[in-house]
Design a protein around this motif. Structure first.
Motif, short mmCIF file in Angstrom:
data_model
loop_
_atom_site.label_atom_id
_atom_site.label_comp_id
_atom_site.label_asym_id
_atom_site.label_seq_id
_atom_site.Cartn_x
_atom_site.Cartn_y
_atom_site.Cartn_z
N GLN A 130 47.82 137.40 81.38
CA GLN A 130 46.44 137.60 80.95
C GLN A 130 46.11 136.66 79.78
O GLN A 130 46.74 136.73 78.73
N HIS A 139 43.76 136.39 77.41
CA HIS A 139 43.40 136.87 76.08
C HIS A 139 44.63 137.41 75.34
O HIS A 139 44.77 137.23 74.12
N LEU A 140 45.55 138.03 76.07
CA LEU A 140 46.79 138.49 75.44
C LEU A 140 47.69 137.33 75.10
O LEU A 140 48.35 137.31 74.05
N LYS A 141 47.72 136.36 75.97
CA LYS A 141 48.55 135.17 75.74
C LYS A 141 48.07 134.42 74.50
O LYS A 141 48.88 133.98 73.67
N ASN A 142 46.74 134.27 74.34
CA ASN A 142 46.18 133.58 73.17
C ASN A 142 46.46 134.35 71.89
O ASN A 142 46.80 133.77 70.86
N TYR A 143 46.31 135.68 71.95
CA TYR A 143 46.57 136.51 70.78
C TYR A 143 48.03 136.39 70.34
O TYR A 143 48.33 136.24 69.15
N LEU A 144 48.93 136.46 71.31
CA LEU A 144 50.36 136.38 70.99
C LEU A 144 50.71 135.00 70.44
O LEU A 144 51.56 134.88 69.55
N HIS A 145 50.05 133.98 70.96
CA HIS A 145 50.29 132.62 70.47
C HIS A 145 49.89 132.50 69.00
O HIS A 145 50.59 131.85 68.20
N GLU A 146 48.76 133.12 68.64
CA GLU A 146 48.32 133.11 67.24
C GLU A 146 49.35 133.82 66.35
O GLU A 146 49.62 133.39 65.22
N MET A 147 49.91 134.91 66.84
CA MET A 147 50.90 135.65 66.08
C MET A 147 52.18 134.82 65.87
O MET A 147 52.77 134.85 64.79
N THR A 148 52.60 134.11 66.91
CA THR A 148 53.81 133.29 66.77
C THR A 148 53.58 132.15 65.77
O THR A 148 54.48 131.81 65.00
N GLU A 199 55.54 135.86 75.30
CA GLU A 199 54.38 135.01 75.56
C GLU A 199 54.53 134.22 76.86
O GLU A 199 53.58 134.06 77.63
#
Length: 217
Positions: free
Chosen positions: A53, A55-64, A48
């Motif tokens: 990018q 949108h990828l950063k936000n998605y990965l943050h949600e996963m963490t 992260e």
């Protein structure tokens, strides 16, 4: 008489075997699954930090965040199954640790007091007492309809007495039938009998329920 003693030994063996299995599962959850998830979390956080990018950063943050919550739930489940403090620090610290978890989970405040000097207790007996207290507190959270309760430990030279009192609606013991709560109460009494102790439960509608536990030391 011999037959009765044999049945008691069998029941004691079954409970002890169950506790050993619970302890094993608790350790595997904490040391195995929990540690693996923590390693995954650390890796995701590293990835992260290097993403550009949004949108990828936000998605990965949600996963963490999801993995962090899962790790916390596993830790709580592990402690609930077998609190490490019970074997390392003793009964009273284990009860204090469990009460913190209990209040944060159910929102029921516990007024805990310990009177007298804490005495060492054999592990098998301390596990039995802890399980009985755990069952009593769980019943209060699920059925008593109360937001506070009182738990007192009285340490004497040759006996430990524990009083657990809620301020809920109470119930009529004889009218409960054969349900989960009734079986839980029977198990509480059986556990204490196997340690040489006693568990007495009394309740009145509108006045709450009390659980009185005694254990020879």
């Amino acid at each position: 008489m011999e037959h009765s003693a044999s049945k008691q030994q069998i029941r004691s063996y079954i409970i002890q075997s169950q506790e050993e299995e619970i302890k094993r599962i608790s350790l595997e959850l904490h040391e195995g699954v929990g540690q693996n998830l923590f390693s995954i979390l650390t890796g995701l956080q590293f990835v992260e930090s290097g993403l550009s990018q949004p949108h990828l950063k936000n998605y990965l943050h949600e996963m963490t965040q999801l993995i962090e919550r899962t790790i916390q739930e596993i830790r709580l489940l592990s402690v609930e199954l077998h609190p490490p403090a019970l074997t390392t620090l003793g009964l009273l610290p284990a009860i204090k640790s469990y009460i913190k978890l209990y209040t944060s989970t159910f929102g029921v405040l516990v007024d805990l007091e310990s009177i007298g000097e804490e005495k060492p207790i054999q592990e098998q007996k301390s596990v039995a007492v802890f399980r009985v207290c755990q069952e009593a507190l769980t019943n209060i959270a699920k059925h008593a309809d109360t937001s506070n309760m009182k738990m007192s430990l009285f340490w004497k030279e040759e006996e430990l007495r524990i009083s657990i009192i809620d301020f809920g609606g109470g119930f009529v013991v004889d009218e409960m039938g054969n349900n989960h709560v009734t079986l839980g109460i029977a198990a509480m009494k059986e556990r204490m009998l196997l340690t040489g102790g006693h568990c007495v439960i009394s309740s009145k509608i509108g006045e709450g329920t009390s659980v009185e536990i005694s254990l020879p030391l």
